[in-house]
Design a protein around this motif. Structure first.
Motif, PDB file in Angstrom:
ATOM      1  N   LYS A 230      44.989  -8.059  91.498  1.00  0.00           N
ATOM      2  CA  LYS A 230      44.192  -9.281  91.634  1.00  0.00           C
ATOM      3  C   LYS A 230      43.673  -9.471  93.061  1.00  0.00           C
ATOM      4  O   LYS A 230      42.574  -9.974  93.267  1.00  0.00           O
ATOM      5  N   HIS A 231      44.457  -9.034  94.045  1.00  0.00           N
ATOM      6  CA  HIS A 231      44.044  -9.206  95.444  1.00  0.00           C
ATOM      7  C   HIS A 231      42.745  -8.481  95.757  1.00  0.00           C
ATOM      8  O   HIS A 231      41.983  -8.883  96.620  1.00  0.00           O
ATOM      9  N   LEU A 232      42.501  -7.340  95.046  1.00  0.00           N
ATOM     10  CA  LEU A 232      41.294  -6.560  95.340  1.00  0.00           C
ATOM     11  C   LEU A 232      40.289  -6.614  94.204  1.00  0.00           C
ATOM     12  O   LEU A 232      39.314  -5.870  94.203  1.00  0.00           O
ATOM     13  N   GLY A 233      40.549  -7.443  93.212  1.00  0.00           N
ATOM     14  CA  GLY A 233      39.644  -7.528  92.068  1.00  0.00           C
ATOM     15  C   GLY A 233      39.652  -6.248  91.231  1.00  0.00           C
ATOM     16  O   GLY A 233      38.668  -5.916  90.567  1.00  0.00           O
ATOM     17  N   ILE A 234      40.765  -5.537  91.257  1.00  0.00           N
ATOM     18  CA  ILE A 234      40.867  -4.313  90.451  1.00  0.00           C
ATOM     19  C   ILE A 234      41.152  -4.720  89.002  1.00  0.00           C
ATOM     20  O   ILE A 234      41.957  -5.617  88.753  1.00  0.00           O
ATOM     21  N   ASP A 235      40.485  -4.057  88.050  1.00  0.00           N
ATOM     22  CA  ASP A 235      40.712  -4.370  86.648  1.00  0.00           C
ATOM     23  C   ASP A 235      42.021  -3.721  86.184  1.00  0.00           C
ATOM     24  O   ASP A 235      42.098  -2.502  85.977  1.00  0.00           O
ATOM     25  N   THR A 236      43.048  -4.524  86.016  1.00  0.00           N
ATOM     26  CA  THR A 236      44.378  -4.006  85.658  1.00  0.00           C
ATOM     27  C   THR A 236      44.351  -3.285  84.306  1.00  0.00           C
ATOM     28  O   THR A 236      45.136  -2.368  84.075  1.00  0.00           O
ATOM     29  N   TYR A 237      43.435  -3.720  83.426  1.00  0.00           N
ATOM     30  CA  TYR A 237      43.376  -3.079  82.108  1.00  0.00           C
ATOM     31  C   TYR A 237      42.836  -1.652  82.222  1.00  0.00           C
ATOM     32  O   TYR A 237      43.254  -0.776  81.478  1.00  0.00           O
ATOM     33  N   GLN A 238      41.948  -1.447  83.198  1.00  0.00           N
ATOM     34  CA  GLN A 238      41.489  -0.072  83.453  1.00  0.00           C
ATOM     35  C   GLN A 238      42.632   0.750  84.020  1.00  0.00           C
ATOM     36  O   GLN A 238      42.813   1.913  83.674  1.00  0.00           O
ATOM     37  N   VAL A 239      43.400   0.129  84.887  1.00  0.00           N
ATOM     38  CA  VAL A 239      44.558   0.818  85.477  1.00  0.00           C
ATOM     39  C   VAL A 239      45.529   1.202  84.358  1.00  0.00           C
ATOM     40  O   VAL A 239      46.019   2.337  84.295  1.00  0.00           O
ATOM     41  N   ALA A 240      45.778   0.253  83.442  1.00  0.00           N
ATOM     42  CA  ALA A 240      46.691   0.528  82.317  1.00  0.00           C
ATOM     43  C   ALA A 240      46.148   1.666  81.453  1.00  0.00           C
ATOM     44  O   ALA A 240      46.905   2.541  81.025  1.00  0.00           O
ATOM     45  N   ASP A 241      44.823   1.658  81.220  1.00  0.00           N
ATOM     46  CA  ASP A 241      44.221   2.748  80.430  1.00  0.00           C
ATOM     47  C   ASP A 241      44.435   4.088  81.128  1.00  0.00           C
ATOM     48  O   ASP A 241      44.795   5.078  80.499  1.00  0.00           O
ATOM     49  N   MET A 243      46.739   4.862  83.324  1.00  0.00           N
ATOM     50  CA  MET A 243      48.163   5.246  83.282  1.00  0.00           C
ATOM     51  C   MET A 243      48.545   5.723  81.889  1.00  0.00           C
ATOM     52  O   MET A 243      49.270   6.693  81.711  1.00  0.00           O
ATOM     53  N   GLY A 244      48.038   4.982  80.904  1.00  0.00           N
ATOM     54  CA  GLY A 244      48.446   5.220  79.512  1.00  0.00           C
ATOM     55  C   GLY A 244      48.031   6.580  78.986  1.00  0.00           C
ATOM     56  O   GLY A 244      48.643   7.100  78.055  1.00  0.00           O
ATOM     57  N   LEU A 245      46.999   7.172  79.598  1.00  0.00           N
ATOM     58  CA  LEU A 245      46.557   8.500  79.142  1.00  0.00           C
ATOM     59  C   LEU A 245      47.564   9.594  79.503  1.00  0.00           C
ATOM     60  O   LEU A 245      47.521  10.690  78.958  1.00  0.00           O
ATOM     61  N   ARG A 247      50.771  11.172  78.869  1.00  0.00           N
ATOM     62  CA  ARG A 247      51.646  11.069  77.688  1.00  0.00           C
ATOM     63  C   ARG A 247      53.075  10.663  78.042  1.00  0.00           C
ATOM     64  O   ARG A 247      53.804  10.161  77.216  1.00  0.00           O
ATOM     65  N   ARG A 248      53.455  10.890  79.285  1.00  0.00           N
ATOM     66  CA  ARG A 248      54.806  10.476  79.673  1.00  0.00           C
ATOM     67  C   ARG A 248      54.901   8.956  79.787  1.00  0.00           C
ATOM     68  O   ARG A 248      55.971   8.390  79.719  1.00  0.00           O
ATOM     69  N   ILE A 249      53.760   8.300  79.980  1.00  0.00           N
ATOM     70  CA  ILE A 249      53.776   6.835  80.153  1.00  0.00           C
ATOM     71  C   ILE A 249      53.378   6.145  78.854  1.00  0.00           C
ATOM     72  O   ILE A 249      54.134   5.352  78.310  1.00  0.00           O
ATOM     73  N   GLY A 250      52.188   6.444  78.330  1.00  0.00           N
ATOM     74  CA  GLY A 250      51.739   5.800  77.084  1.00  0.00           C
ATOM     75  C   GLY A 250      51.111   4.434  77.376  1.00  0.00           C
ATOM     76  O   GLY A 250      51.550   3.716  78.273  1.00  0.00           O
ATOM     77  N   ARG A 251      50.075   4.085  76.617  1.00  0.00           N
ATOM     78  CA  ARG A 251      49.327   2.847  76.877  1.00  0.00           C
ATOM     79  C   ARG A 251      49.998   1.596  76.302  1.00  0.00           C
ATOM     80  O   ARG A 251      49.741   0.470  76.759  1.00  0.00           O
ATOM     81  N   ALA A 252      50.860   1.775  75.277  1.00  0.00           N
ATOM     82  CA  ALA A 252      51.437   0.604  74.597  1.00  0.00           C
ATOM     83  C   ALA A 252      52.279  -0.252  75.544  1.00  0.00           C
ATOM     84  O   ALA A 252      52.936   0.263  76.446  1.00  0.00           O
ATOM     85  N   PHE A 253      52.213  -1.548  75.348  1.00  0.00           N
ATOM     86  CA  PHE A 253      52.987  -2.525  76.129  1.00  0.00           C
ATOM     87  C   PHE A 253      52.631  -2.515  77.618  1.00  0.00           C
ATOM     88  O   PHE A 253      53.462  -2.787  78.479  1.00  0.00           O
ATOM     89  N   LEU A 254      51.361  -2.198  77.883  1.00  0.00           N
ATOM     90  CA  LEU A 254      50.848  -2.304  79.259  1.00  0.00           C
ATOM     91  C   LEU A 254      49.729  -3.339  79.318  1.00  0.00           C
ATOM     92  O   LEU A 254      48.852  -3.244  80.170  1.00  0.00           O
ATOM     93  N   ASP A 255      49.729  -4.304  78.403  1.00  0.00           N
ATOM     94  CA  ASP A 255      48.743  -5.383  78.492  1.00  0.00           C
ATOM     95  C   ASP A 255      49.303  -6.447  79.417  1.00  0.00           C
ATOM     96  O   ASP A 255      50.294  -7.109  79.089  1.00  0.00           O
ATOM     97  N   SER A 256      48.677  -6.600  80.578  1.00  0.00           N
ATOM     98  CA  SER A 256      49.209  -7.577  81.531  1.00  0.00           C
ATOM     99  C   SER A 256      48.773  -8.982  81.146  1.00  0.00           C
ATOM    100  O   SER A 256      47.793  -9.172  80.421  1.00  0.00           O
TER     101      SER A 256
END
Ligand code: UGA
Length: 421
Positions: A230-241, A243-245, A247-256
């Motif tokens: 939020k401090h830099l206006g970064i889209d956290t949902y893009q970050v989650a996407d 990260m989620g790609l 396979r060791r992390i996965g996208r599920a349960f990364l909705d902030s």
């Protein structure tokens, strides 16, 4: 197989209904006669998508009763699905488990054949081995492992999609003391193609707690990352996407957003922490996950105050009261701390939720409950607390919206702030 399910909460009833759908003969036991009558009429006492259809379509294979004896005596397996409510210190209350095990054991005393008792209720590691097993042996006069079987079989059902979760599981965990109990449960679950993991009783219990605590931590982690984004206006949902790609992390349960609620994550996190404390362990990661989750809804308030510093006398709208969409369940809903804080500030609150208003009204009768979502939009500012589909249809132009769940359409508002993106 002939199955008894004791406790007709959402876990017990979904389990019973799904086993009936799979062709087993199921008797659900509950002390509440009203629930028993409803189930026998094909009406689920709780709302769960698809449950009514299953109860009605399998009426010949599922019935309910308040009579433990007749149910257990005519079955091969008994699933214990009673509640384990939280105590003040976060630990779980085993009163219902104790009563049920003693009652079951007393009935099993008269039975002259082998029977399997399965704990499905969520209980902290060690409970089945050190609490249930001795009670079962003491009150049945039988030896667990030879005369009577005992297993721990945790559930991984999400409210709202509990039936598809049951019928299409990622895994089945069987904690067991002996090969006959394991074989019986494997037989029961043989229609599923997912991995079946066999462990001892305590490991099965720990898998349940570790899974829920991990998912809760995953949510708090992405919320923490979101707070930084939020401090830099970064889209956290893009970050989650991004990260989620991996396979060791996965996208599920990364909705902030404003954090996790419901009857499971907060309760299980508290129970694990209380249990850790009892064992003189400091569960720091879980502790932090809880701290982030407690603060997250209050961030929404801090953002609101950035735009409206003097809240007293203002009308604030809240869209969404349920702990997540598609349920009327408000237990530990993130809307609760938000409402508490707004009331303290002396605001008037206009609220709307498609399902959860009757339950919320019981807790907070002083709010103005709107009959449509549009009515909420006339407030001085609008807070989004639950991501219901119908909130996507609203026209937010000209409004001030502070969003706790990332509703894309709300970005058209005159003033828009996301809690952590
Ligand atoms: C949870 C688990 O997901 C199930 O696997 C488990 O069986 C169940 O608890 C239980 O122990 O009985 P549930 O409480 O029904 O299921 O709800 P979830 O869909 O997991 O959501 C929990 C909370 O987390 C909600 O408030 C939701 O809004 C929030 N959440 C979820 C997020 O904030 N972000 C996410 O990315 C996902």
């Amino acid at each position: 197989m002939r199955i008894t399910v004791i406790g007709t909460g959402y876990v017990g009833l979904v389990t019973g209904a799904c086993f009936a759908k799979l062709g087993h003969t199921v008797t659900c036991v509950d002390i509440d006669e009203e629930k028993v009558r409803k189930i026998n009429d094909g009406i689920p006492p709780i709302y769960e998508e698809g449950l009514e259809e299953i109860l009605k379509a399998n009426k010949n294979r599922i019935k309910a009763t308040a009579d433990h004896r007749s149910a257990i005596m005519s079955s091969d397996v008994t699933f214990i699905c009673v509640g384990t409510p939280s105590r003040k210190d976060g630990s779980i209350d085993l009163t219902f488990i104790k009563e049920t095990v003693i009652q079951t054991a007393t009935i099993l005393k008269e039975m002259n054949r082998w029977h399997l008792v399965v704990v499905k209720s969520t209980v902290v590691p060690g409970t089945t081995q050190n609490f249930v097993l001795p009670l079962l042996e003491q009150h049945s006069g039988k030896h667990v492992g030879t005369d009577v079987g005992l297993a721990m079989n945790p559930e991984f059902l999400k409210e709202g999609v509990a039936i598809p979760d049951f019928l299409n599981p990622d895994r089945i965990v069987i904690g067991s003391t002996d090969s006959k109990s394991t074989a019986t449960l494997k037989e029961l679950y043989k229609v599923f193609t997912c991995p079946i993991l066999v462990t001892n009783l305590s490991a099965a219990e720990m898998i349940k707690y570790a899974s829920n605590t991990f998912l809760a931590t995953k949510i708090s982690f992405i919320n923490e990352i979101g707070n930084l984004c939020k401090h830099l206006g970064i889209d956290t949902y893009q970050v989650a996407d991004g990260m989620g790609l991996d396979r060791r992390i996965g996208r599920a349960f990364l909705d902030s957003g404003i954090g996790y609620g419901g009857s499971c994550f907060p309760k299980d996190v508290n129970a694990l922490l209380a249990w850790a404390k009892k064992n003189k362990e400091n569960a720091r990661i879980t502790e932090s996950a809880r701290a982030v989750n407690n603060d997250q809804p209050l961030r929404l308030l801090r953002l609101l105050k950035k735009h409206i510093p003097k809240l007293r006398g203002k009308t604030i709208g809240i869209l969404g009261l349920a702990f997540k969409p598609n349920t009327d369940d408000i237990r530990e809903s993130r809307a609760i701390p938000i409402v508490q804080a707004l009331l303290k500030e002396g605001t008037t609150i206009k609220a709307y939720d498609p399902q959860a208003m009757p339950a919320f009204k019981k807790l907070y009768p002083q709010l103005t409950y709107c009959s449509t979502a549009e009515e909420v939009l006339s407030s001085d500012a609008i807070l989004i607390a639950t991501l219901w589909e119908e909130f996507t249809m609203l026209d937010y132009r000209g409004k001030t919206v502070i969003d706790g769940r990332r509703l894309e359409q709300a970005k058209n508002a005159q003033t828009y702030e996301g809690v952590c993106w």
